[in-house]
Design a protein around this motif. Structure first.
Motif, PDB file in Angstrom:
ATOM      1  N   VAL A 279       0.826  -1.207   0.000  1.00 32.12           N
ATOM      2  CA  VAL A 279       0.000   0.000   0.000  1.00 32.12           C
ATOM      3  C   VAL A 279       0.862   1.260   0.000  1.00 32.12           C
ATOM      4  CG1 VAL A 279      -1.718   1.326   1.313  1.00 32.12           C
ATOM      5  CG2 VAL A 279      -1.883  -1.177   1.205  1.00 32.12           C
ATOM      6  N   ALA A 280       1.950   1.241   0.769  1.00 30.53           N
ATOM      7  CA  ALA A 280       2.708   2.457   1.032  1.00 30.53           C
ATOM      8  C   ALA A 280       3.669   2.864  -0.085  1.00 30.53           C
ATOM      9  CB  ALA A 280       3.485   2.294   2.339  1.00 30.53           C
ATOM     10  N   VAL A 281       4.213   1.891  -0.796  1.00 29.98           N
ATOM     11  CA  VAL A 281       5.237   2.208  -1.806  1.00 29.98           C
ATOM     12  C   VAL A 281       4.564   2.529  -3.134  1.00 29.98           C
ATOM     13  CG1 VAL A 281       7.297   1.399  -3.010  1.00 29.98           C
ATOM     14  CG2 VAL A 281       6.905   0.733  -0.624  1.00 29.98           C
ATOM     15  N   ASP A 282       4.785   3.728  -3.605  1.00 29.57           N
ATOM     16  CA  ASP A 282       4.164   4.221  -4.844  1.00 29.57           C
ATOM     17  C   ASP A 282       4.979   3.757  -6.050  1.00 29.57           C
ATOM     18  OD1 ASP A 282       2.896   5.605  -6.865  1.00 29.57           O
ATOM     19  OD2 ASP A 282       3.509   7.596  -6.166  1.00 29.57           O
ATOM     20  N   PRO A 283       4.359   3.067  -7.021  1.00 32.64           N
ATOM     21  CA  PRO A 283       5.114   2.601  -8.191  1.00 32.64           C
ATOM     22  C   PRO A 283       5.405   3.686  -9.215  1.00 32.64           C
ATOM     23  CG  PRO A 283       2.816   1.981  -8.399  1.00 32.64           C
ATOM     24  CD  PRO A 283       2.955   2.591  -7.042  1.00 32.64           C
ATOM     25  N   THR A 284       4.714   4.820  -9.129  1.00 35.65           N
ATOM     26  CA  THR A 284       4.789   5.840 -10.189  1.00 35.65           C
ATOM     27  C   THR A 284       6.209   6.279 -10.521  1.00 35.65           C
ATOM     28  OG1 THR A 284       2.608   6.629  -9.486  1.00 35.65           O
ATOM     29  CG2 THR A 284       3.901   8.070 -10.944  1.00 35.65           C
TER      30      THR A 284
END
Length: 351
Positions: A279-284
């Motif tokens: 949930v916390a790590v943004d792939p963008t």
């Protein structure tokens, strides 16, 4: 298990089989190869004393009593066990790293106790060569016992150092030798498709190999388990048995029920932190950076997830479990992939 993961597993196992012993490195036997090592090797946290077992003797092994006439043998990295009976010795696994020291250990105990040193049976925990590769040392006149899948896998591998089992079973088998009772059970795949639970009820002992390594975190990539969800569930099945002593197949000491509790909590902590990382790590940023190089984006994105999930676990278990800072990240990656692929966590349906 996918064919790709299977090949990766076998490849890593083959590499491990070729690794020289620590003793050979320590005494300078391979000094001529030292130039292949990097100039600077990383430092790791000290090993907690609680993870270490008794010192090995000058021949490179330690043999000690588990309970009554049940004994265990270790070289500090691998373990086997044997039961002396009035009809011969029952050996549990035959790791090649211990090799001929298995018979030496048996001879030592037999001489001290005035019992037979003849190995009459070998129980195979599972088919992997690092636990059975010294089986052939005991000749053809030994009854070997394993799960039905064990025989199929050994026939496929066609390794003369691991003779096929003579007796196989599907779910349960009770071996009775010289007035002793050994209960063997298969509760489904875990570390490997044929890995069994070896219970000696009269000795308060359970042997379950490559699931929990008492005092230590799992080996690289969660012990190279072939079925990750089942391997995570195996300790709970082990705890349903009555036992006091635990033989895990690796490292230099026996285990206890508390060791199993700690192992279960360690894995549960990784699972909890992986759920948070998903949930916390943004792939963008990763996909924006690498554009159409999808594998580079996925690699760095998952590395960030692993780092996020593993860091608090490493901090919590350093000084509690040996090598928490060595292999927690690789185990976290395997559990991340299992939660993602087996449970569907983090998967999103395209709108």
């Amino acid at each position: 298990m996918s064919s790709t993961n299977r090949r990766s597993f076998l490849a890593r196992s083959a590499v491990l089989a070729a690794v020289p012993t620590v003793a050979a490195l320590a005494d300078g036997t391979l000094a001529g190869q030292a130039s292949a090592a990097p100039a600077t090797l990383p430092d790791y946290a000290p090993i907690p004393p609680s993870a270490l077992g008794p010192a090995v003797n000058s021949q490179g092994y330690y043999v000690g009593r588990v309970a009554k006439n049940l004994y265990w043998v270790t070289d500090g990295t691998y373990q086997a066990a044997f039961l002396t009976t009035r009809e011969g010795v029952v050996l549990f696994d035959a790791p090649p790293s211990i090799g001929h020291n298995l018979q030496r250990a048996i001879d030592e105990i037999a001489a001290d106790n005035g019992v037979s040193n003849r190995v009459s049976h070998i129980v195979y925990s599972h088919h992997h060569a690092d636990h059975l590769g010294a089986s052939s040392l005991f000749g053809r006149h030994v009854t070997r016992i394993g799960h039905a899948e064990n025989k199929r896998l050994l026939a496929r591998d066609n390794d003369p150092t691991r003779p096929l089992p003579d007796v196989t079973f599907e779910n349960r088998y009770t071996l009775r030798v010289g007035g002793e009772r050994i209960n063997l059970a298969w509760h489904g795949t875990n570390h490997s498709p044929d890995n069994i639970y070896i219970h000696l009820p009269d000795h308060d002992t359970l042997m379950l190999v490559d699931v929990n390594l008492p005092g230590w975190v799992p080996f690289d990539s969660f012990n190279l388990n072939e079925d990750v969800p089942a391997s995570m569930a195996a300790p709970a099945k082990a705890m349903t048995y009555p036992w006091k002593h635990y033989i895990g197949g690796h490292m230099g000491r026996l285990g206890t029920r508390q060791d199993m509790v700690v192992h279960q909590q360690y894995v549960a902590d990784i699972v909890d932190n992986v759920r948070k990382a998903l949930v916390a790590v943004d792939p963008t940023p990763y996909f924006a950076k690498y554009g159409n190089n999808a594998w580079a984006a996925v690699k760095e994105y998952q590395a960030a997830q692993v780092a996020y999930a593993a860091a608090p676990v490493i901090k919590k278990y350093t000084g509690v479990l040996a090598a928490a800072d060595v292999y927690t990240a690789s185990t976290t990656f395997i559990i991340l992939e299992s939660l993602r692929l087996n449970l569907g966590l983090g998967s999103q349906v395209h709108a």
